[in-house]
Design an enzyme around this catalytic site. Structure first.
Site, mmCIF file in Angstrom:
data_model
loop_
_atom_site.group_PDB
_atom_site.id
_atom_site.type_symbol
_atom_site.label_atom_id
_atom_site.label_comp_id
_atom_site.label_asym_id
_atom_site.label_seq_id
_atom_site.Cartn_x
_atom_site.Cartn_y
_atom_site.Cartn_z
ATOM 1 C CB CYS A 172 -0.928 -0.022 1.215
ATOM 2 S SG CYS A 172 -1.911 1.472 1.341
ATOM 3 C CB CYS A 203 -0.673 2.552 3.966
ATOM 4 S SG CYS A 203 -2.157 1.913 3.225
ATOM 5 C CG ASP A 204 2.986 1.219 4.566
ATOM 6 O OD1 ASP A 204 2.519 1.742 5.593
ATOM 7 O OD2 ASP A 204 2.725 0.060 4.220
#
Ligand code: NAP
Length: 324
Positions: A148, A151-152
């Site tokens: 992701c 997300c990261d």
């Protein structure tokens, strides 16, 4: 009046507490089904699943959902859908279905320690990211290995990053990651792409993106240090092996349908997607499926929403035909 079911107490499950419909999954398909079912006064229960909001909640700009000429952020779109469903009376709950009995009437779902009875079921549990399944990759998930980017990616400012895959997901992730990284290398196992022309061209034109083709990852370093420091790569045409330094590896290699709990209870295809006929009908009466869990061809937010709508309309029809 509906009788209350106490949380975490199966013994109090009341046989009269039968829901009209339960929606498993809270992505675009499930929430659209919820909007329609709620507006039909069916008071749907949405079980959010292990990835609340589905794939849209993990994406950035959505530029192809009609009605948003300037684009819209995926999480914003999905939160709006949830608010819209709740406005009409849908109930939204965290919860994973751990067992089902679809031969009973009403249908039975186990969610944690609770048993839920429902006349109809809409399965919109979507699909989850695919991994390479290398032991070193699995050991480093959350330590530089991720599926992701949104997300990261934030955790790798000023670093060099690798993205695996040759489809739209890989291109989208790579383009997004150039916000943080000094260089993004897309590693793809072939020399032709599944990505759409427009996405591929955007990636190719981005000065921070480079491509390594006909190449696969053999190992991710460094499990002992609990951080990603590099990859062992192999060129599939020449057989050449070499080490490639990188600070992170993002996977963009497709998805696997979330149907484990339905195995043996519904007809699934060889890859685990729910088989449907007439768009959203499964092989079990009163059980409908919509979105990516049954669609391996289109897999778009708008098509998932469309099939969610169809599933809710079929639920209404099913209940009507039963005289309800
Ligand atoms: P995809 O189109 O199936 O592409 C997956 C890619 O990963 C392929 O290039 C595949 O290689 C590679 N791959 C699969 N397993 C692999 C493995 N074990 N090792 C190495 N490489 C592997 O999946 P996707 O990119 O997630 O896209 C899915 C759908 O969503 C598509 O319809 C796409 O258009 C859509 N989508 C759209 C957008 C957008 O429009 N913004 C963004 C994301 C996704 P091969 O080509 O060799 O099979």
């Amino acid at each position: 009046m509906e009788s209350a079911i106490k949380e975490n107490d199966m013994s109090v499950t009341h046989p009269n507490h039968v829901r009209k419909t339960v929606i498993v999954g809270s992505g675009c398909a499930g929430l659209t089904a919820a909007v329609y079912a709620a507006r039909a006064n069916l008071r749907p229960l949405i079980l959010a699943g292990h990835e609340p909001g589905g794939q849209l909640s993990l994406t950035t700009a959505v530029e192809n959902f009609p009605g948003f000429p300037e684009g819209i952020q995926g999480p914003e779109l999905i939160q709006s859908m949830q608010r819209q469903a709740e406005r009409f009376g849908a109930e939204y709950r965290q919860g994973l279905v751990t067992a089902v009995d679809l031969t009973k009437s009403p249908l039975e779902l186990t969610v944690g320690k609770e048993m839920i009875h429902t006349e109809t079921l809409i399965i919109a549990s979507g699909a989850s990211a695919r991994w390479l399944n290398l032991p070193s990759e699995q050991a480093l998930i959350g330590h530089g290995v991720s599926s992701c980017a949104t997300c990261d990616g934030f955790f790798f400012p000023g670093k060099e990053i690798v993205v695996i895959g040759g489809g739209d997901s890989a291109m989208e992730e790579a383009i997004f990651l150039t916000r943080f990284a000094t260089k993004v290398t897309i590693i793809h196992r072939r020399d032709s792409f599944r990505a759409s022309k427009i996405m591929l061209e955007r990636a190719q034109k981005n000065p921070k993106i480079e491509f390594l083709l006909d190449t696969v990852v053999e190992e991710v370093y460094d499990v002992a240090a609990q951080e990603v420091t590099g990859l062992k790569l192999k060129n599939l045409k020449t057989g050449k092996l070499w080490d490639f330094p990188t600070s992170a590896m993002f996977l963009g290699i497709g998805h696997i349908p979330n149907t484990q709990v339905f195995q043996g209870h519904l007809d699934l295809d060889a890859d685990g997607y729910i088989k449907t006929h007439n768009n959203v009908f499964t092989n079990m009466a009163g059980v409908f499926a919509c979105g990516d869990v049954q669609d391996r061809r289109y897999r778009q937010a708008i098509t998932a929403a469309g099939s969610g709508c169809m599933a809710a309309l079929e639920v209404e029809k099913f209940l009507e035909e039963r005289g309800e």
